[in-house]
Design a protein around this motif. Structure first.
Motif, PDB file in Angstrom:
ATOM      1  N   ALA A  55       1.086  -1.249   0.185  1.00 10.29           N
ATOM      2  CA  ALA A  55      -0.167  -0.325   0.348  1.00 10.29           C
ATOM      3  C   ALA A  55       0.858   1.582   0.153  1.00 10.29           C
ATOM      4  O   ALA A  55       2.103   1.262   0.315  1.00 10.29           O
ATOM      5  CB  ALA A  55      -1.212   0.018   1.265  1.00 10.29           C
ATOM      6  N   ASN A  56      -0.082   2.160  -0.850  1.00  2.23           N
ATOM      7  CA  ASN A  56       1.039   3.829  -0.144  1.00  2.23           C
ATOM      8  C   ASN A  56       0.037   5.158   0.306  1.00  2.23           C
ATOM      9  O   ASN A  56      -0.795   4.469  -0.065  1.00  2.23           O
ATOM     10  CB  ASN A  56       1.348   4.058  -1.834  1.00  2.23           C
ATOM     11  CG  ASN A  56       2.060   5.833  -2.176  1.00  2.23           C
ATOM     12  OD1 ASN A  56       2.520   5.828  -0.701  1.00  2.23           O
ATOM     13  ND2 ASN A  56       1.981   6.173  -3.090  1.00  2.23           N
ATOM     14  N   PRO A  57       0.882   5.091   1.637  1.00  2.00           N
ATOM     15  CA  PRO A  57       1.543   4.707   2.320  1.00  2.00           C
ATOM     16  C   PRO A  57       1.668   2.860   3.105  1.00  2.00           C
ATOM     17  O   PRO A  57       0.082   2.556   2.449  1.00  2.00           O
ATOM     18  CB  PRO A  57       2.262   5.516   3.876  1.00  2.00           C
ATOM     19  CG  PRO A  57       0.233   5.800   3.952  1.00  2.00           C
ATOM     20  CD  PRO A  57      -0.146   5.907   2.129  1.00  2.00           C
ATOM     21  N   THR A  58       2.496   2.505   3.299  1.00  2.00           N
ATOM     22  CA  THR A  58       2.649   0.965   3.823  1.00  2.00           C
ATOM     23  C   THR A  58       1.870   1.065   5.319  1.00  2.00           C
ATOM     24  O   THR A  58       1.611   1.741   5.564  1.00  2.00           O
ATOM     25  CB  THR A  58       3.761   0.151   4.431  1.00  2.00           C
ATOM     26  OG1 THR A  58       4.353   1.423   5.009  1.00  2.00           O
ATOM     27  CG2 THR A  58       4.704  -0.123   2.941  1.00  2.00           C
ATOM     28  N   LEU A  59       0.776  -0.044   5.262  1.00  2.00           N
ATOM     29  CA  LEU A  59      -0.633  -0.025   5.944  1.00  2.00           C
ATOM     30  C   LEU A  59       0.665  -0.496   7.813  1.00  2.00           C
ATOM     31  O   LEU A  59       0.208  -1.544   7.726  1.00  2.00           O
ATOM     32  CB  LEU A  59      -1.570  -1.376   5.435  1.00  2.00           C
ATOM     33  CG  LEU A  59      -2.635  -1.155   6.543  1.00  2.00           C
ATOM     34  CD1 LEU A  59      -3.002   0.426   7.542  1.00  2.00           C
ATOM     35  CD2 LEU A  59      -3.533  -1.947   6.118  1.00  2.00           C
ATOM     36  N   THR A  60      -0.314   0.165   8.654  1.00  2.00           N
ATOM     37  CA  THR A  60      -0.242  -0.265   9.634  1.00  2.00           C
ATOM     38  C   THR A  60      -1.483  -1.851  10.251  1.00  2.00           C
ATOM     39  O   THR A  60      -1.741  -1.057  10.154  1.00  2.00           O
ATOM     40  CB  THR A  60      -0.229   1.367  11.193  1.00  2.00           C
ATOM     41  OG1 THR A  60       0.881   1.410  11.038  1.00  2.00           O
ATOM     42  CG2 THR A  60      -0.345   0.258  12.333  1.00  2.00           C
ATOM     43  N   THR A  61      -0.628  -2.328  10.985  1.00  2.00           N
ATOM     44  CA  THR A  61      -1.820  -3.527  11.273  1.00  2.00           C
ATOM     45  C   THR A  61      -1.356  -4.230  11.932  1.00  2.00           C
ATOM     46  O   THR A  61       0.040  -4.801  12.830  1.00  2.00           O
ATOM     47  CB  THR A  61      -1.577  -3.780  10.230  1.00  2.00           C
ATOM     48  OG1 THR A  61      -3.024  -4.779   9.656  1.00  2.00           O
ATOM     49  CG2 THR A  61      -0.429  -5.105   9.386  1.00  2.00           C
ATOM     50  N   ILE A  62      -2.080  -5.615  12.528  1.00  2.00           N
ATOM     51  CA  ILE A  62      -1.446  -6.377  13.452  1.00  2.00           C
ATOM     52  C   ILE A  62      -1.745  -7.849  12.632  1.00  2.00           C
ATOM     53  O   ILE A  62      -2.330  -7.927  11.111  1.00  2.00           O
ATOM     54  CB  ILE A  62      -3.323  -6.991  14.085  1.00  2.00           C
ATOM     55  CG1 ILE A  62      -3.204  -6.008  14.711  1.00  2.00           C
ATOM     56  CG2 ILE A  62      -2.851  -8.430  15.012  1.00  2.00           C
ATOM     57  CD1 ILE A  62      -2.021  -5.988  16.716  1.00  2.00           C
ATOM     58  N   ALA A  63      -0.698  -8.336  11.937  1.00  2.11           N
ATOM     59  CA  ALA A  63       0.068  -9.355  11.467  1.00  2.11           C
ATOM     60  C   ALA A  63      -0.514 -10.487  11.914  1.00  2.11           C
ATOM     61  O   ALA A  63       0.128 -11.007  13.215  1.00  2.11           O
ATOM     62  CB  ALA A  63       0.861  -8.926  10.928  1.00  2.11           C
TER      63      ALA A  63
END
Length: 377
Positions: A298-306
């Motif tokens: 993603a742009n910007p890269t996505l903050t997440t729980i992996a």
């Protein structure tokens, strides 16, 4: 040319018809290696193709696995479905796949169809309790399938039947919110109120609990669908909120940090925010949940729980394919199961219904560009 029959193979190999069947149809009563190689060589020479129904009878299994997901367009389900397919195919079995769009009537019809196809196991991915009267029909269907030797494996919400891999949604979301607060965020918007999807409620609940512990109230609470289109609506409502209250209420020039309880929604919001000309993460920060591969791109890269999606899928297939005397890699000891080929009111000889069990998994907080704060002077 007439079709090559099993009897032709048996005659060419100089064995009985029963012996040829045991070799080519996958029976557990396989003759010696030399005999088996002779039969296989004859089958290859004559171009014989085994009959699937005969194989199912010989094995007492169909070699078919039913896979049920909510939405194959969602990268969360697509990632799991692809891994399940690869693992099952490697075992010489096949997957029968269906999606339900989170409609319980669709799900019940799909399950009945899969059971009628004599699948050996059902793998259900996602929340499969909808909080209405149809839940009882779903439970009865799964329990009947399990009683007749079929295996039931869930990934997500506990099914109360068979084995389930359950993400610790609330705890992980709590950890994500805490990390964002520690990182400097003070303004938050949350998605909640998604009816019939307990996992989403657990994630939002855990996130809000962490905010409450820090003395923070969500600035905005939004109800939208748990889809990419829902993410678009989320972004549009964020835009309306910013237009109505453009000033930073905490007086620190902080962006509004939005928590979407699914990566597909967060990714949809990211795309729509860009289209609307809203800077991410300068004006609005975005966090998701799931850890789908698309979050990296993603742009910007996505903050997440992996979540460990690939490992979850592999464990589910391990349970499906587990032999009666094998133990589970991360779960309880296995019990005997097989194809659900009998009528609903009879149990096949030697079958044993498993005691429902759960294995809980945790995800990792990944703080990325979508929630980065500008460095202070």
């Amino acid at each position: 040319m007439p079709a090559v029959r099993l009897s032709d193979v048996a005659q060419d190999a100089g064995v009985s018809l029963a012996t040829a069947s045991r070799v080519l149809n996958g029976s557990t009563r396989v003759p010696g290696k030399a005999v088996a190689e002779k039969v296989e060589a004859s089958a290859l020479k004559l171009g014989y193709v085994p009959n699937a129904q005969a194989q199912a009878l010989a094995r007492s299994r169909s070699g078919l696995i039913g896979l049920v997901v909510h939405d194959i367009v969602d990268p969360y389900f697509a990632t799991i479905a692809r891994e399940v397919q690869q693992q099952v195919f490697a075992s010489q079995s096949q997957v029968l796949f269906t999606q339900t769009d989170r409609e319980i009537d669709t799900e019940i019809r799909a399950l009945r169809s899969l059971i009628a196809q004599q699948v050996d196991a059902l793998v259900l991915v996602g929340s499969h309790r909808y909080g209405n009267d149809s839940d009882a029909a779903l439970t009865a269907l799964l329990e009947g399938f399990a009683r007749n030797g079929g295996r039931v494996v869930g990934m997500g919400q506990s099914l109360g039947v068979g084995r389930t891999i359950v993400p610790d949604n609330a705890a992980a979301a709590h950890e994500l919110a805490t990390a964002l607060i520690v990182g400097g965020h003070r303004r938050f918007a949350v998605v909640q109120g998604i009816a019939g999807i307990p996992s989403a409620g657990d994630r939002t609940g855990g996130f809000i609990a962490a905010l409450t512990e820090a003395g923070i109230e969500p600035e905005l609470s939004i109800e939208v669908g748990l889809t990419r289109d829902g993410g678009h609506v989320l972004a549009q409502q964020i835009q309306e909120h910013l237009a109505a209250a453009p000033d930073d209420p905490v007086g620190e020039s902080l962006p509004l940090c939005v928590f979407a309880p699914a990566d597909v929604m967060a990714l949809g919001a990211l795309g729509e925010l860009r289209r609307l000309g809203i800077d991410v993460p300068g004006q609005v920060a975005v966090a998701g949940f799931g850890g789908v591969p698309d979050a990296d791109d993603a742009n910007p890269t996505l903050t997440t729980i992996a979540l460990p999606l690939h490992e979850m899928a592999r464990q589910a297939v391990d349970w499906v394919l587990e032999q009666p005397d094998e133990g589970s890699a991360i779960g309880p000891e296995g019990s005997e199961g097989g194809a659900a080929h009998e009528a609903a009111d009879t149990s096949p000889e030697g079958s044993a219904e498993e005691t429902p069990s759960e294995v809980h998994v945790r995800g990792d907080v990944l703080l990325r560009e979508s929630t980065a704060l500008a460095a202070s002077d």
